[in-house]
Design an enzyme around this catalytic site. Sequence first.
Site, short mmCIF file in Angstrom:
data_model
loop_
_atom_site.label_atom_id
_atom_site.label_comp_id
_atom_site.label_asym_id
_atom_site.label_seq_id
_atom_site.Cartn_x
_atom_site.Cartn_y
_atom_site.Cartn_z
N GLN A 96 0.85 -1.20 0.00
CA GLN A 96 0.00 0.00 0.00
C GLN A 96 0.88 1.24 0.00
O GLN A 96 0.38 2.36 -0.10
CB GLN A 96 -0.88 0.01 1.25
CG GLN A 96 -1.84 -1.17 1.33
CD GLN A 96 -2.44 -1.30 2.72
OE1 GLN A 96 -3.44 -0.66 3.03
NE2 GLN A 96 -1.82 -2.10 3.56
N HIS A 143 -1.53 1.49 -4.31
CA HIS A 143 -1.89 2.91 -4.24
C HIS A 143 -0.98 3.78 -5.09
O HIS A 143 -0.89 4.99 -4.86
CB HIS A 143 -1.91 3.37 -2.77
CG HIS A 143 -2.99 2.70 -1.98
ND1 HIS A 143 -2.98 2.63 -0.61
CD2 HIS A 143 -4.12 2.08 -2.38
CE1 HIS A 143 -4.07 1.97 -0.21
NE2 HIS A 143 -4.77 1.63 -1.25
N GLY A 182 2.88 -4.19 9.10
CA GLY A 182 2.77 -2.76 9.35
C GLY A 182 1.62 -2.07 8.65
O GLY A 182 1.78 -0.97 8.13
N ALA A 190 8.82 -4.28 12.40
CA ALA A 190 8.82 -5.10 11.19
C ALA A 190 10.17 -5.75 10.90
O ALA A 190 10.25 -6.94 10.60
CB ALA A 190 8.38 -4.24 10.02
P1 NAD Z 1 -1.36 3.07 8.74
O1 NAD Z 1 -0.58 4.28 9.08
O2 NAD Z 1 -2.84 3.17 8.74
O3 NAD Z 1 -0.95 1.95 9.78
C1 NAD Z 1 0.39 1.69 10.06
C2 NAD Z 1 0.45 0.43 10.91
O4 NAD Z 1 1.80 0.08 11.09
C3 NAD Z 1 -0.17 0.61 12.29
O5 NAD Z 1 -1.06 -0.47 12.52
C4 NAD Z 1 1.05 0.57 13.24
O6 NAD Z 1 0.74 -0.04 14.47
C5 NAD Z 1 2.03 -0.26 12.44
N1 NAD Z 1 3.44 0.02 12.69
C6 NAD Z 1 4.02 1.23 12.91
N2 NAD Z 1 5.35 1.10 13.02
C7 NAD Z 1 5.62 -0.23 12.86
C8 NAD Z 1 6.81 -1.01 12.88
N3 NAD Z 1 8.01 -0.45 13.05
N4 NAD Z 1 6.71 -2.33 12.68
C9 NAD Z 1 5.51 -2.91 12.50
N5 NAD Z 1 4.34 -2.24 12.47
C10 NAD Z 1 4.40 -0.91 12.66
O7 NAD Z 1 -0.80 2.49 7.37
P2 NAD Z 1 -1.50 1.65 6.20
O8 NAD Z 1 -2.34 0.58 6.79
O9 NAD Z 1 -0.39 1.29 5.28
O10 NAD Z 1 -2.45 2.69 5.49
C11 NAD Z 1 -1.87 3.93 5.14
C12 NAD Z 1 -2.21 4.44 3.77
O11 NAD Z 1 -1.50 5.66 3.56
C13 NAD Z 1 -1.74 3.51 2.70
O12 NAD Z 1 -2.76 3.40 1.82
C14 NAD Z 1 -0.55 4.21 2.02
O13 NAD Z 1 -0.82 4.38 0.64
C15 NAD Z 1 -0.48 5.58 2.58
N6 NAD Z 1 0.83 5.87 3.23
C16 NAD Z 1 1.97 5.42 2.66
C17 NAD Z 1 3.20 5.66 3.28
C18 NAD Z 1 4.45 5.17 2.60
O14 NAD Z 1 4.46 5.02 1.39
N7 NAD Z 1 5.51 4.90 3.37
C19 NAD Z 1 3.25 6.35 4.49
C20 NAD Z 1 2.06 6.81 5.04
C21 NAD Z 1 0.84 6.55 4.40
#
Ligand code: NAD
Length: 233
Positions: free
Chosen positions: A95, A113, A179, A223
């Site tokens: 995602q 996405h 994550g 993770a």
């Molecule tokens: P989310 O932010 O809704 O959830 C993140 C999850 O990761 C949480 O449940 C949290 O407890 C967990 N988490 C945080 N740090 C962690 C770690 N070190 N190890 C394991 N788990 C950990 O994210 P989502 O479910 O991916 O939804 C977010 C949406 O926003 C996605 O659709 C994405 O497209 C977008 N997004 C993308 C990025 C990116 O590309 N890095 C960043 C932010 C949002």
Amino acid sequence: MTKLRLADFRRVAFFTGAGLSSESGIPTYRGSGGVWREYDYQEYACQEAFERDAEKVWDFHDKRREAVAAAEPNEGHRIIARHQAAHPETAIITQNIDGLHQRAGAERVMELHGSLWRVRCERERTVRDDLSVPMAQRKCSCGAYLRPDITWFGDRLDEAVIGRAVERLASCDLIVSIGTSGVVFPAADLPRIAVSSGAVSVEINLEDTPVSHLYQHHLRAPASEALAVLAGA
Ligand code: NAD
């Protein structure tokens, strides 16, 4: 922690979310420091906002590109890429829009996405890579504004990517969700396909999520640490 090992499975599907990249310093969606706590998505991440003020939306996305360009893939991304290199039938469904899987060496990443590193012209219906930071050209040669090739609030997902992901999930024998909060639909529904097809299921997250009940195994650790255990490192 667990006796499960990636090496015991023939077709692993990794389903990744923002938590995987948080160890690279990229804020998650909802957690503390999350982007949407600071910014109103209606101002920066939907088609209406773009039509109202494309420059403002691009300024916001340029900041995201700058932050991601300064970040590095972490050991979690690298473990997944190494597993895929050794087992080409591995599926990586993400995602995330940050491109860190690919920078860690992963290939054929299914980006549900889209990607911060692609732009598209809606008028010409073209899509191309663009790695410039800040964006060198916000407009297409046809004169229309380019838009980031990512799924904004209210956008539909790319049917072709979804189709490939469904196919791979239906035929995997291990699904590892990493994550993700499991609340962004329709992506959040996809791991159910693997589970109902009989795959062994693991959720890696720091905490319980609304979809934790789907999974047989739960690794409550960052993770990269949980993946190192699964990889037998
Ligand atoms: P989310 O932010 O809704 O959830 C993140 C999850 O990761 C949480 O449940 C949290 O407890 C967990 N988490 C945080 N740090 C962690 C770690 N070190 N190890 C394991 N788990 C950990 O994210 P989502 O479910 O991916 O939804 C977010 C949406 O926003 C996605 O659709 C994405 O497209 C977008 N997004 C993308 C990025 C990116 O590309 N890095 C960043 C932010 C949002």
